[in-house]
Motif scaffolding. Sequence first.
Motif, PDB file in Angstrom:
ATOM      1  N   ILE A  86       0.944  -1.129  -0.063  1.00 13.94           N
ATOM      2  CA  ILE A  86       0.104   0.030   0.059  1.00 13.94           C
ATOM      3  C   ILE A  86       0.864   1.181  -0.189  1.00 13.94           C
ATOM      4  CG2 ILE A  86      -0.382   0.192   2.461  1.00 13.94           C
ATOM      5  CD1 ILE A  86      -3.449   0.751   2.116  1.00 13.94           C
ATOM      6  N   ILE A  94       1.462   6.536   5.995  1.00 12.33           N
ATOM      7  CA  ILE A  94       1.090   5.076   6.292  1.00 12.33           C
ATOM      8  C   ILE A  94       1.037   4.956   7.707  1.00 12.33           C
ATOM      9  CG2 ILE A  94       1.951   2.961   6.044  1.00 12.33           C
ATOM     10  CD1 ILE A  94       3.148   3.807   3.413  1.00 12.33           C
ATOM     11  N   LEU A  97      -2.281   6.047   8.628  1.00 19.67           N
ATOM     12  CA  LEU A  97      -3.404   4.991   8.158  1.00 19.67           C
ATOM     13  C   LEU A  97      -3.284   3.752   9.297  1.00 19.67           C
ATOM     14  CD1 LEU A  97      -5.051   4.387   5.753  1.00 19.67           C
ATOM     15  CD2 LEU A  97      -3.110   3.388   4.929  1.00 19.67           C
ATOM     16  N   LEU A  98      -2.247   3.364   9.492  1.00 18.17           N
ATOM     17  CA  LEU A  98      -2.157   2.032  10.407  1.00 18.17           C
ATOM     18  C   LEU A  98      -2.903   2.267  11.793  1.00 18.17           C
ATOM     19  CD1 LEU A  98       1.568   1.089   9.676  1.00 18.17           C
ATOM     20  CD2 LEU A  98      -0.329  -0.383   9.452  1.00 18.17           C
ATOM     21  N   ALA A 101      -6.499   2.735  11.572  1.00 15.81           N
ATOM     22  CA  ALA A 101      -7.441   1.660  11.754  1.00 15.81           C
ATOM     23  C   ALA A 101      -7.568   0.912  12.896  1.00 15.81           C
ATOM     24  CB  ALA A 101      -7.042   0.771  10.396  1.00 15.81           C
ATOM     25  N   ILE A 236      -4.334  -8.268   5.048  1.00 15.85           N
ATOM     26  CA  ILE A 236      -3.924  -7.337   5.765  1.00 15.85           C
ATOM     27  C   ILE A 236      -3.973  -6.053   5.098  1.00 15.85           C
ATOM     28  CG2 ILE A 236      -2.593  -6.107   7.752  1.00 15.85           C
ATOM     29  CD1 ILE A 236      -1.706  -9.065   8.624  1.00 15.85           C
ATOM     30  N   ILE A 237      -3.341  -5.936   4.192  1.00 12.81           N
ATOM     31  CA  ILE A 237      -3.054  -4.929   3.231  1.00 12.81           C
ATOM     32  C   ILE A 237      -4.466  -4.421   2.765  1.00 12.81           C
ATOM     33  CG2 ILE A 237      -2.167  -4.040   1.075  1.00 12.81           C
ATOM     34  CD1 ILE A 237      -0.202  -4.045   3.268  1.00 12.81           C
ATOM     35  N   GLU A 239      -7.449  -4.761   4.037  1.00 13.49           N
ATOM     36  CA  GLU A 239      -8.081  -3.872   5.137  1.00 13.49           C
ATOM     37  C   GLU A 239      -7.487  -2.702   5.431  1.00 13.49           C
ATOM     38  OE1 GLU A 239     -10.713  -4.971   6.731  1.00 13.49           O
ATOM     39  OE2 GLU A 239     -10.475  -7.038   5.676  1.00 13.49           O
ATOM     40  N   LEU A 240      -6.581  -2.348   5.228  1.00 10.25           N
ATOM     41  CA  LEU A 240      -5.719  -0.864   5.256  1.00 10.25           C
ATOM     42  C   LEU A 240      -6.270   0.027   4.052  1.00 10.25           C
ATOM     43  CD1 LEU A 240      -2.242  -1.970   6.491  1.00 10.25           C
ATOM     44  CD2 LEU A 240      -4.082  -0.819   7.887  1.00 10.25           C
ATOM     45  N   ASN A 241      -6.344  -0.906   2.946  1.00 10.90           N
ATOM     46  CA  ASN A 241      -6.686  -0.020   1.831  1.00 10.90           C
ATOM     47  C   ASN A 241      -8.035   0.507   1.840  1.00 10.90           C
ATOM     48  OD1 ASN A 241      -5.873   0.695  -0.861  1.00 10.90           O
ATOM     49  ND2 ASN A 241      -5.295  -1.425  -1.200  1.00 10.90           N
ATOM     50  N   ALA A 243      -9.071   2.156   4.541  1.00  9.74           N
ATOM     51  CA  ALA A 243      -8.899   3.373   5.095  1.00  9.74           C
ATOM     52  C   ALA A 243      -8.065   4.461   4.369  1.00  9.74           C
ATOM     53  CB  ALA A 243      -8.547   3.099   6.518  1.00  9.74           C
ATOM     54  N   ARG A 244      -7.536   3.988   3.418  1.00  8.50           N
ATOM     55  CA  ARG A 244      -6.747   4.864   2.517  1.00  8.50           C
ATOM     56  C   ARG A 244      -7.443   5.912   1.660  1.00  8.50           C
ATOM     57  NH1 ARG A 244      -4.876   4.938  -2.506  1.00  8.50           N
ATOM     58  NH2 ARG A 244      -5.937   2.938  -2.982  1.00  8.50           N
TER      59      ARG A 244
END
Length: 363
Positions: A86, A94, A97-98, A101, A236-237, A239-241, A243-244
């Motif tokens: 990401i 980042i 972002l982490l 979340a 995992i990436i 899920e983070l995407n 919130a981006r």
Amino acid sequence: MTVQALINAAIRPEIRALTAYKVADATGFIKLDAMENPYVWPDELKAEWLKVVHDAEINRYPDPEAKSLCRTLKEYNQIPATSDLILGNGSDEIIQLLLMALPADATVMAPEPSFVMYKQIAQCLGLNYQGLPLLADSFELDISATLTAIKEQQPAIIFLAYPNNPTGNLFDSEAIAQIIEQSNGLVIIDEAYAPFTDFSFIAKLTEYNNLLVMRTVSKLGLAGLRLGFIAGNPSIINELNKARLPYNINILTQCSAEFALAHPDMFAEQTATICTERARMFLQLSVLKGISPSQSAANFILFRTPANKATDIFNALKSKNILIKNLSPQQGLLSDCLRVTIGKPEENNAFIKALKETLQALQ
Ligand SMILES: *Cc1c(COP(=O)(O)O)cnc(C)c1O
């Protein structure tokens, strides 16, 4: 309504308690404060780059996933095929972002001293932040205290800068492996200084679900572009995407980074020169009376100055037109410490000369 009443109503108390991240104005200085690569591109390369920028369709939104740039970064950084990426507007985004979340009651851990944004963003978001004190002489992880803290507080996320900023050392890789293995949360290895060391956790991505490796092009020589990435398990990436923000990497950054990374030899040469200069600077600092530099695997050196003199030395260098970073106000292990970024040979020489003169004047 008074402005204060508006602030009280609209801004969370934890944000009101913070101070904004300040960057010194460096106009006219020899700039050795921010871990930038001092080298600019040759004119022919700039001309080629301008052609790329010329054709960028800035009337259109950029590719929201920056797919082509992701492929380039994956290849450039030898990310395993089974990991996803990401991208962020700098690795700072980042980190944000982490942390955005995380569950509201989550605990965030990082060594201290380390990169200040981990704590700053955690506090900004009202998360529970727990610092892990490093050992006094080596700046190494206190592994038994760290493992106890992990067991007791079950952090949802741990940040480990590898090499660490502002100390410059690489934490013991066995200790890091233990932290990854004994954590029930995510462990982020922040490899912002990867261009200056051969050590990395990227190859370990295939071994651990909870390991994520973050990098940036800033220290490589592209700080102005604002581009970082994190690599890890695709689920995992994914899920983070969510919130981006969709277009967080603008079109000029996307095309410029792709262009720049097609010239790996140039960057390899620049970073090799910086590493040679780092060794030379370390020797020159270590022979100065009252100065003790720390070994560094990054593009900066932390050094201790005589007791209660760091701020005077920092200001004296500034009056000689040299800007470094004064870490002494952060206290604790950083009391009496200054940090200098490795610049061009002539900039480094000017710094060493000014430091020598300053130390002589202090006596
Ligand atoms: C400089 C630095 C960053 C920030 O990098 P950007 O991509 O410029 O936001 C992140 N982590 C560490 C340890 C750094 O020193």
